[in-house]
Write an enzyme that holds these catalytic residues in place. Structure first.
Site, PDB file in Angstrom:
ATOM      1  N   MET A 173     -13.211   9.834   6.419  1.00  0.00           N
ATOM      2  CA  MET A 173     -12.738   8.470   6.646  1.00  0.00           C
ATOM      3  C   MET A 173     -12.704   8.142   8.127  1.00  0.00           C
ATOM      4  O   MET A 173     -12.991   7.020   8.528  1.00  0.00           O
ATOM      5  CB  MET A 173     -11.319   8.287   6.049  1.00  0.00           C
TER       6      MET A 173
ATOM      7  N   THR B 181      -3.587   7.901   5.358  1.00  0.00           N
ATOM      8  CA  THR B 181      -3.434   9.190   4.681  1.00  0.00           C
ATOM      9  C   THR B 181      -2.374   9.071   3.585  1.00  0.00           C
ATOM     10  O   THR B 181      -1.319   8.471   3.808  1.00  0.00           O
ATOM     11  CB  THR B 181      -3.019  10.275   5.698  1.00  0.00           C
ATOM     12  N   THR B 182      -2.693   9.647   2.440  1.00  0.00           N
ATOM     13  CA  THR B 182      -1.759   9.581   1.301  1.00  0.00           C
ATOM     14  C   THR B 182      -0.791  10.768   1.353  1.00  0.00           C
ATOM     15  O   THR B 182      -1.010  11.743   2.069  1.00  0.00           O
ATOM     16  CB  THR B 182      -2.559   9.657  -0.014  1.00  0.00           C
TER      17      THR B 182
ATOM     18  N   SER C 103      -0.417   2.290   3.855  1.00  0.00           N
ATOM     19  CA  SER C 103      -0.943   1.949   2.535  1.00  0.00           C
ATOM     20  C   SER C 103      -1.822   3.074   1.987  1.00  0.00           C
ATOM     21  O   SER C 103      -2.783   3.474   2.639  1.00  0.00           O
ATOM     22  CB  SER C 103      -1.767   0.655   2.604  1.00  0.00           C
ATOM     23  N   PRO C 104      -1.506   3.574   0.792  1.00  0.00           N
ATOM     24  CA  PRO C 104      -2.356   4.598   0.192  1.00  0.00           C
ATOM     25  C   PRO C 104      -3.681   4.015  -0.306  1.00  0.00           C
ATOM     26  O   PRO C 104      -4.542   4.753  -0.785  1.00  0.00           O
ATOM     27  CB  PRO C 104      -1.523   5.111  -0.986  1.00  0.00           C
ATOM     28  N   GLN C 105      -3.818   2.704  -0.208  1.00  0.00           N
ATOM     29  CA  GLN C 105      -5.053   2.054  -0.652  1.00  0.00           C
ATOM     30  C   GLN C 105      -5.381   0.937   0.329  1.00  0.00           C
ATOM     31  O   GLN C 105      -4.610  -0.015   0.473  1.00  0.00           O
ATOM     32  CB  GLN C 105      -4.851   1.484  -2.067  1.00  0.00           C
TER      33      GLN C 105
ATOM     34  N   HIS D 194     -12.200  12.084  -7.844  1.00  0.00           N
ATOM     35  CA  HIS D 194     -12.443  11.974  -6.399  1.00  0.00           C
ATOM     36  C   HIS D 194     -13.270  13.180  -5.947  1.00  0.00           C
ATOM     37  O   HIS D 194     -13.296  14.204  -6.629  1.00  0.00           O
ATOM     38  CB  HIS D 194     -11.128  11.986  -5.599  1.00  0.00           C
TER      39      HIS D 194
ATOM     40  N   LYS E  43     -10.594  16.316  -2.019  1.00  0.00           N
ATOM     41  CA  LYS E  43      -9.301  15.609  -2.095  1.00  0.00           C
ATOM     42  C   LYS E  43      -8.221  16.553  -2.600  1.00  0.00           C
ATOM     43  O   LYS E  43      -8.332  17.131  -3.674  1.00  0.00           O
ATOM     44  CB  LYS E  43      -9.386  14.372  -2.990  1.00  0.00           C
TER      45      LYS E  43
ATOM     46  N   GLY F 254      -3.014   8.397  -5.043  1.00  0.00           N
ATOM     47  CA  GLY F 254      -1.834   7.569  -4.778  1.00  0.00           C
ATOM     48  C   GLY F 254      -1.982   6.214  -5.459  1.00  0.00           C
ATOM     49  O   GLY F 254      -1.000   5.596  -5.900  1.00  0.00           O
ATOM     50  N   THR F 255      -3.227   5.760  -5.584  1.00  0.00           N
ATOM     51  CA  THR F 255      -3.497   4.464  -6.211  1.00  0.00           C
ATOM     52  C   THR F 255      -3.161   4.520  -7.704  1.00  0.00           C
ATOM     53  O   THR F 255      -2.513   3.610  -8.236  1.00  0.00           O
ATOM     54  CB  THR F 255      -4.982   4.107  -5.995  1.00  0.00           C
TER      55      THR F 255
END
Ligand SMILES: NC(=O)C1=CN([C@@H]2O[C@H](COP(=O)(O)OP(=O)(O)OC[C@H]3O[C@@H](n4cnc5c(N)ncnc54)[C@H](O)[C@@H]3O)[C@@H](O)[C@H]2O)C=CC1
Ligand SMILES: O=C(O)C1=N[C@H](C(=O)O)C[C@H](O)C1
Length: 264
Positions: free
Chosen positions: A1, A89-90, A111-113, A147, A151, A156-157
């Protein structure tokens, strides 16, 4: 990312601070993104380098895409140095994360998304649950998320969507979630395109009525990283504006970004 966000920043005409970090001490020391050579530092240089960044680039927004077990220590350092940050980052201890920002009076967007269309879907599910609590009482829920193999944590989403389903009357044991990290299963069972095995986020929620006569299915399938990278840049621009205007809220999420007109 990290690299996708840096590339998106260049595409959007932002100035990239030529500094990034790795969890390893011995790393390739520079990477080129656009015209900028970015120097990569190991963990031991973190505080000194970030402290110089804070002095040299007073408008900087830090973007964090690291690992769940780095969330809290990284956030504490940004808060200590007064560096506003976007936390993509989640995981980690979310309560502690919010407390670090509140106590330090720093600015952060968490935000996890970061994918704006997915964020809008999450908001719809939350509003749906607020408007019609218990609407799916008695229904049975199955959740599958897939994923890339690297991962570490559960989506988280998916957890966010499940929280809305619970308010809609469907209890769910998180241990039942089907988490696919095996590339062969992703190709054959989930239908992830081969070129996206190393970067994808597929989610499927399947609801069935008590007598099996009715079913609902919700899906959001993302290939690649660009939706998150673009959303992260919107988040960084949004946060910079909030810092500049000395806004009193200080902690934001992606719904705040969408509400201020970044939904495009
Ligand atoms: N909010 C969102 O929309 C999205 C969130 N994520 C989350 O972002 C995180 C990272 O995801 P990816 O980039 O796919 O993972 P990745 O594993 O490809 O990259 C993370 C990198 O961070 C490094 N790292 C770990 N701890 C560090 C530390 N303390 N300091 C510096 N570097 C460190 C690792 O060595 C690795 O190179 C995960 O928690 C993931 O769930 C990922 C995509 C979208
Ligand atoms: O690790 C990922 O890739 C992603 N993580 C986030 C999550 O856990 O919800 C967002 C998206 O699913 C991609």
């Amino acid at each position: 990312m990290g690299l996708s966000v840096a590339e998106a920043a260049v595409r959007r005409g932002l100035h990239l601070v030529p500094v990034s970090f790795s969890s390893r001490e011995k790393v390739k020391t520079t990477i080129q993104v656009g015209q900028t050579d970015i120097r990569i530092y190991g963990p031991s240089a973190r505080e000194d380098v970030l402290s110089s960044v804070a002095d040299e680039f007073p408008d900087v927004i830090v973007v964090d895409y690291t690992a769940p077990d780095s969330v809290n220590s990284n956030a504490e350092l940004y808060c200590k140095l007064g560096l506003p940050f976007v936390m993509g980052t989640t995981g980690g201890n979310q309560q502690l994360l919010y407390k670090s920002v509140q106590d330090s009076k720093n600015y952060a967007l968490i935000s996890p998304q970061m994918g704006k269309q997915v964020v809008a879907f999450l908001a719809i599910m939350r509003i749906f649950a607020e408007q019609f609590p218990g609407a799916f009482s008695g229904y049975h829920l199955e959740v599958l998320e897939s994923h890339q193999a690297s991962k570490k944590d559960t989506s988280g989403t998916a957890k966010d969507v499940i929280a809305s389903f619970e308010k809609l009357g469907v209890p769910y044991d998180m241990n039942r979630m089907v988490k696919i990290r095996d590339p062969d299963q992703q190709l054959e069972m989930v239908g992830v395109p081969k070129e996206h095995i190393e970067g994808h986020a597929f989610h499927l929620y399947h609801l069935t009525s008590p007598d099996d006569s009715v079913s609902f299915e919700f899906q959001h399938n993302v290939c690649g990283r660009s939706i998150y990278a673009e959303g992260t840049i919107d988040a960084a621009i949004f946060l910079h504006r909030k810092v500049q205007s000395k806004d009193s809220k200080r902690i934001y999420d992606m719904e705040d970004v969408l509400r201020e007109g970044y939904m495009r």
